[in-house]
Enzyme design. Structure first.
Site, mmCIF file in Angstrom:
data_model
loop_
_atom_site.group_PDB
_atom_site.id
_atom_site.type_symbol
_atom_site.label_atom_id
_atom_site.label_comp_id
_atom_site.label_asym_id
_atom_site.label_seq_id
_atom_site.Cartn_x
_atom_site.Cartn_y
_atom_site.Cartn_z
ATOM 1 N N LYS A 82 -4.371 3.858 2.463
ATOM 2 C CA LYS A 82 -5.451 3.086 1.840
ATOM 3 C C LYS A 82 -6.542 3.990 1.270
ATOM 4 O O LYS A 82 -7.030 3.760 0.156
ATOM 5 C CB LYS A 82 -6.028 2.110 2.872
ATOM 6 C CG LYS A 82 -5.043 1.017 3.272
ATOM 7 C CD LYS A 82 -5.576 0.170 4.418
ATOM 8 C CE LYS A 82 -4.565 -0.902 4.819
ATOM 9 N NZ LYS A 82 -5.018 -1.689 5.999
ATOM 10 N N GLY A 92 -6.678 -6.090 2.154
ATOM 11 C CA GLY A 92 -6.174 -7.432 2.406
ATOM 12 C C GLY A 92 -6.997 -8.435 1.615
ATOM 13 O O GLY A 92 -7.033 -8.411 0.388
ATOM 14 N N LYS A 135 0.817 -1.221 0.000
ATOM 15 C CA LYS A 135 0.000 0.000 0.000
ATOM 16 C C LYS A 135 0.844 1.261 0.000
ATOM 17 O O LYS A 135 0.463 2.270 -0.600
ATOM 18 C CB LYS A 135 -0.960 0.008 1.185
ATOM 19 C CG LYS A 135 -0.303 -0.217 2.528
ATOM 20 C CD LYS A 135 -1.325 -0.439 3.617
ATOM 21 C CE LYS A 135 -0.688 -1.017 4.876
ATOM 22 N NZ LYS A 135 -0.364 -2.451 4.738
ATOM 23 N N VAL A 185 -5.340 -2.562 -0.199
ATOM 24 C CA VAL A 185 -6.286 -1.787 0.617
ATOM 25 C C VAL A 185 -6.988 -2.649 1.643
ATOM 26 O O VAL A 185 -6.917 -2.399 2.842
ATOM 27 C CB VAL A 185 -7.322 -1.063 -0.264
ATOM 28 C CG1 VAL A 185 -8.383 -0.384 0.592
ATOM 29 C CG2 VAL A 185 -6.633 -0.032 -1.144
#
Length: 415
Positions: free
Chosen positions: A200, A129, A100, A127
């Site tokens: 994120k 997972g 990220k 972002v």
């Protein structure tokens, strides 16, 4: 067979290898081609690994091997991940990543290079997972104008706040537990100061609104100042405190983008996203509210998303998926001082609660007191109506000049 390489054999990298090997046959059925792992790049030795013959310490082995078509970059950090990724894309290899920090800081540039060389740069795992969010936003919800995205994007901070809400733990106690359980790093700053969530939300904003929103443009505030008193007042108000990453497009075309603790009502779909789980709410003009929920980190959930991107690249060898955004500058983001929203304020003062309340009504818009049992006699908590941040700060300064000690100030979200 399509040959792939994995750069980094930490938690996520070992998970990627595990998923590719254990699901080899089902992956081949879905991609119409077998995917092999030719190299695993890591500076460490793994003498007991069943994949010992695949390890290399030389990036050049991967870069110069024409058989390698797809590379998973799961090293983390910007350097050397950026240099490696750039060279791989320029050499005609597709790259997928869970990184990220790299996507948030270099995404526009790397997507441009991928486009120029007719390869793909995919980052589903960066972002949420294991929560699918990049692909749904770019494909399934593409017919919508996305009005707003708001999410609980960091499992560590959500675990800490959940313990404070459910078990009346102090912030320090909850953080220590998160570290013991492996949810928080020894140095937890990236999580508890909001930087992880900031990266994120910057990726999601860039994807949805088409211009790169760099992390430094995102107003970022962590949870270190949240107290049990605030948690209890939030409950009395009818809500909970969550660390929220939020972006919405304003009428003038600029973005209100922030990461900060927020009060959200208990009937919000995000209010019951607890422990290490993440929840991402996408508000579309056609769909209304859509929520994506699941574990936002962890070895196998994140590896699952990385492998899905590898499979996508194999399906699209020699052609690009449409995933793109242009470079951006600070002008696309509304200055935080000019954004407008209501706040919760907790204050104390020697002049007493009544005097504090009367002064608060003079200074702030639409003041509503929050009453709870067990509060201190000289303490006042209240919510305001919509106010520009700059005006709220002026009112807080005047309140303090009156003799109030402002202990907390938290945004109230309409989610």
């Amino acid at each position: 067979m399509v040959q792939a390489a994995v750069m980094g054999y930490g938690v996520v990298g070992s998970g990627v290898v595990e998923v590719l090997m254990e699901h080899k046959e089902s992956i081949a059925r879905r991609t119409k081609d077998e995917i092999g792992i030719k190299y695993i790049l890591d500076i460490r030795d793994f003498p007991d690994s069943p994949f010992q013959d695949k390890f290399t310490k030389s990036f050049e082995d991967i870069l110069n091997d024409d058989e390698v078509k797809v590379v998973a970059e799961v090293m983390g950090g910007v350097h050397p991940a950026y240099d490696f990724t750039r060279k791989l894309l320029e050499s005609g290899k597709s790259v997928v990543t869970s990184n990220k920090e790299l996507v948030a800081t270099k995404g526009a540039e790397l997507l441009k290079i991928a486009k120029e060389h007719n390869v793909n740069y995919l980052f589903e795992a960066s972002v949420g997972g294991g929560i699918p969010i990049i692909r749904p936003l770019s494909q399934c919800l593409a017919a919508n104008e996305v009005i707003e995205i708001a999410g609980i994007l960091n499992g560590t901070t959500n675990f800490i706040l959940t313990k404070m809400i459910r078990e009346s733990m102090s912030f320090e106690e909850a953080l220590a537990m998160a570290q013991r359980l492996g949810y928080a790093e020894r140095n937890p700053a990236a999580d508890i100061e909001g930087h992880d969530a900031g990266r994120k939300i910057s990726i999601l904003a860039s994807l949805v609104y088409g211009k790169h929103v760099y992390p430094q443009y995102v107003h970022t505030q962590g949870i270190t100042k949240i107290s049990l008193e605030d948690v209890n007042y939030a409950s009395a108000w009818g809500g909970v405190i969550k660390l929220i990453g939020q972006v919405k497009k304003l009428e003038d075309g600029t973005l209100d983008i922030t990461v900060e603790p927020m009060l959200i009502a208990k009937d919000s779909q995000l209010a019951n996203v607890d422990d290490v789980f993440n929840g991402i709410l996408v508000r579309g003009d056609s769909t209304g509210d859509v929520v994506f929920y699941g574990k936002g980190a962890g070895k196998l959930p994140t590896a699952s998303a990385v492998v899905a991107d590898i499979m996508d690249c194999v399906k699209h060898l020699g052609k690009r998926k449409y995933l793109d955004w242009a470079d951006g500058d600070e002008s696309i983001v509304k200055p935080y001082d000019e954004t407008v929203f209501p706040v919760y304020i907790r204050a104390a003062g020697k002049k007493g609660k009544k005097a504090l309340y009367e002064k608060a009504c003079e200074l702030f818009a639409d003041v509503k007191e929050i009453v709870r049992s067990g509060s201190a006699e000289n303490e006042l908590a209240f919510t305001t109506g919509d106010m520009k941040v700059a005006d709220t700060e002026k009112a807080v300064a005047a309140f303090e000049s009156f003799g109030a000690d402002v202990l907390s100030k938290i945004r109230i979200a309409d989610l």
